[in-house]
Write a protein that holds these residues in place. Structure first.
Motif, PDB file in Angstrom:
ATOM      1  N   ARG A  19      12.521  29.229  -1.916  1.00 41.22           N
ATOM      2  CA  ARG A  19      12.031  27.708  -2.088  1.00 41.22           C
ATOM      3  C   ARG A  19      12.355  27.080  -3.448  1.00 41.22           C
ATOM      4  N   ALA A  20      13.423  27.666  -4.128  1.00 40.29           N
ATOM      5  CA  ALA A  20      13.627  27.037  -5.464  1.00 40.29           C
ATOM      6  C   ALA A  20      14.075  25.555  -5.022  1.00 40.29           C
ATOM      7  N   ASN A  35       5.264  16.404  -0.857  1.00 46.36           N
ATOM      8  CA  ASN A  35       5.885  15.164  -0.972  1.00 46.36           C
ATOM      9  C   ASN A  35       7.462  15.519  -1.136  1.00 46.36           C
ATOM     10  N   THR A  36       7.861  16.727  -1.270  1.00 45.08           N
ATOM     11  CA  THR A  36       9.205  16.828  -1.488  1.00 45.08           C
ATOM     12  C   THR A  36      10.098  16.204  -0.440  1.00 45.08           C
ATOM     13  N   ARG A  37      11.175  16.145  -0.557  1.00 44.82           N
ATOM     14  CA  ARG A  37      12.234  15.600   0.277  1.00 44.82           C
ATOM     15  C   ARG A  37      13.146  16.550   1.120  1.00 44.82           C
ATOM     16  N   ILE A  38      12.592  17.797   1.038  1.00 50.47           N
ATOM     17  CA  ILE A  38      13.155  19.165   1.814  1.00 50.47           C
ATOM     18  C   ILE A  38      12.084  20.050   2.190  1.00 50.47           C
ATOM     19  N   TRP A  39      12.317  20.810   3.270  1.00 42.70           N
ATOM     20  CA  TRP A  39      11.409  21.524   3.756  1.00 42.70           C
ATOM     21  C   TRP A  39      12.164  22.718   4.272  1.00 42.70           C
ATOM     22  N   ILE A  40      11.543  23.827   4.777  1.00 44.33           N
ATOM     23  CA  ILE A  40      12.307  25.052   5.325  1.00 44.33           C
ATOM     24  C   ILE A  40      11.975  24.894   6.803  1.00 44.33           C
ATOM     25  N   HIS A  41      13.131  25.295   7.346  1.00 44.57           N
ATOM     26  CA  HIS A  41      12.914  26.048   9.185  1.00 44.57           C
ATOM     27  C   HIS A  41      13.268  27.241   9.024  1.00 44.57           C
ATOM     28  N   PRO A  58      16.929  25.366   4.724  1.00 45.75           N
ATOM     29  CA  PRO A  58      16.176  24.105   4.218  1.00 45.75           C
ATOM     30  C   PRO A  58      16.708  22.954   5.063  1.00 45.75           C
ATOM     31  N   PHE A  59      16.093  22.064   5.292  1.00 44.63           N
ATOM     32  CA  PHE A  59      16.354  21.014   6.024  1.00 44.63           C
ATOM     33  C   PHE A  59      15.783  19.512   5.140  1.00 44.63           C
TER      34      PHE A  59
END
Ligand code: SF4
Ligand code: SF4
Ligand code: SF4
Length: 259
Positions: A19-20, A35-41, A58-59
């Motif tokens: 998650r860096a 509120n980041t513009r990226i997340w993890i699937h 990441p997505f």
């Protein structure tokens, strides 16, 4: 004419879920982690002990070639740059959320600031690109699971990796044809449904159909936009009035303190 210059290649076989990339995006955009513009699937834990495995990737916004969010936005708050980057202008946004419903990848999200909604969406770190840099997420990833470069080079690299290691990857470059084609390509050891990726099943972007509808009914589209803009501006004005009233209320106390 749009060039579709940039692209990502994201390799789920390299992601270690550290998650860096999320932290880098949070710092770059000066927003809290939520509120980041990226997340993890991720796949969750698969298999049976001791043969366990788990994959993640990441997505973020796919920066579609023909973005349905842009065609759905009636006030031009979402635009595609000449380089193919889909950019959000919060000053134009009326909070209608049509982009949320239009995006097959469930990308646009809303953050609420007082009573005003602003969408959260990756802008491909445009400011960093303008200075010749890389997007923060790609620059930070310690395993190079996120690679960034020219779109055509990223697509070629995706196929090269699959061809050189067919036992390591499923034979699918996600993002090449989804929603009519995008600028973010994924390769993975497991089918993308298992990673929790949206299955769009579309080789043509709904943007095409959106345009047919909105072009066919300009009066309705304009009416909706004007109505939403009116409501939004009324809320904005009310928020400004409340702030002014609060300031007015606070002023004598401050004066008294100063005296
Ligand atoms: S992924 Fe969604 S938000 Fe991003 S460009 Fe495509 S339609 Fe728009
Ligand atoms: S390109 Fe920039 S804004 Fe987009 S997800 Fe990566 S760090 Fe966040
Ligand atoms: S920084 Fe790289 S390895 Fe870590 S979660 Fe993000 S994509 Fe995966």
């Amino acid at each position: 004419m749009t060039e579709h210059k940039y692209g990502f290649l994201i390799d789920a076989s390299c992601c270690i879920d550290c998650r860096a990339c999320l932290v880098a995006c949070s710092v770059e955009n000066n927003v809290p982690m939520k509120n980041t513009r990226i997340w993890i699937h991720d796949t969750g834990v698969m298999g049976e002990y001791p043969n366990l495995s788990r994959y993640s990737a990441p997505f973020h916004c796919m920066h579609c070639v023909d973005p349905s969010c842009v065609s759905a936005c009636t006030v031009g708050a979402l635009q595609q740059s000449r380089e193919g980057i889909v950019i959000y202008d919060q000053d134009r946004c009326i909070g209608c959320r049509y982009c949320m419903y239009a995006c097959p990848f469930e990308v646009p999200n809303f953050e609420w600031q007082e009573r005003l909604a602003l969408i959260i969406k990756c802008d491909l770190c445009t400011a960093r690109l303008d200075e010749g840099g890389q997007p923060a997420c790609a620059a930070t990833c310690p395993t190079r699971a996120i690679q960034f470069g020219r779109r055509d080079e990223m697509l070629n690299l995706a196929y090269k990796r699959i061809q050189e290691n067919p036992q390591r990857y499923v034979a699918h470059v996600y993002g090449e044809h989804e929603n009519g084609g995008t600028s973010t390509f994924y390769i993975s050891p497991v089918p993308f449904e298992q990673l929790g990726f949206p299955v769009t099943g579309q080789t043509e972007s709904p943007a095409h159909f959106n345009r047919l509808v909105t072009h066919g009914t300009p009066t309705v589209a304009a009416g909706v936009a004007i109505g939403m803009a009116g409501i939004y501006l009324a809320i904005k004005r009310q928020a400004a009035d409340n702030a002014a009233a609060a300031a007015e209320h606070a002023r004598p106390e401050h004066k008294a303190e100063e005296e």
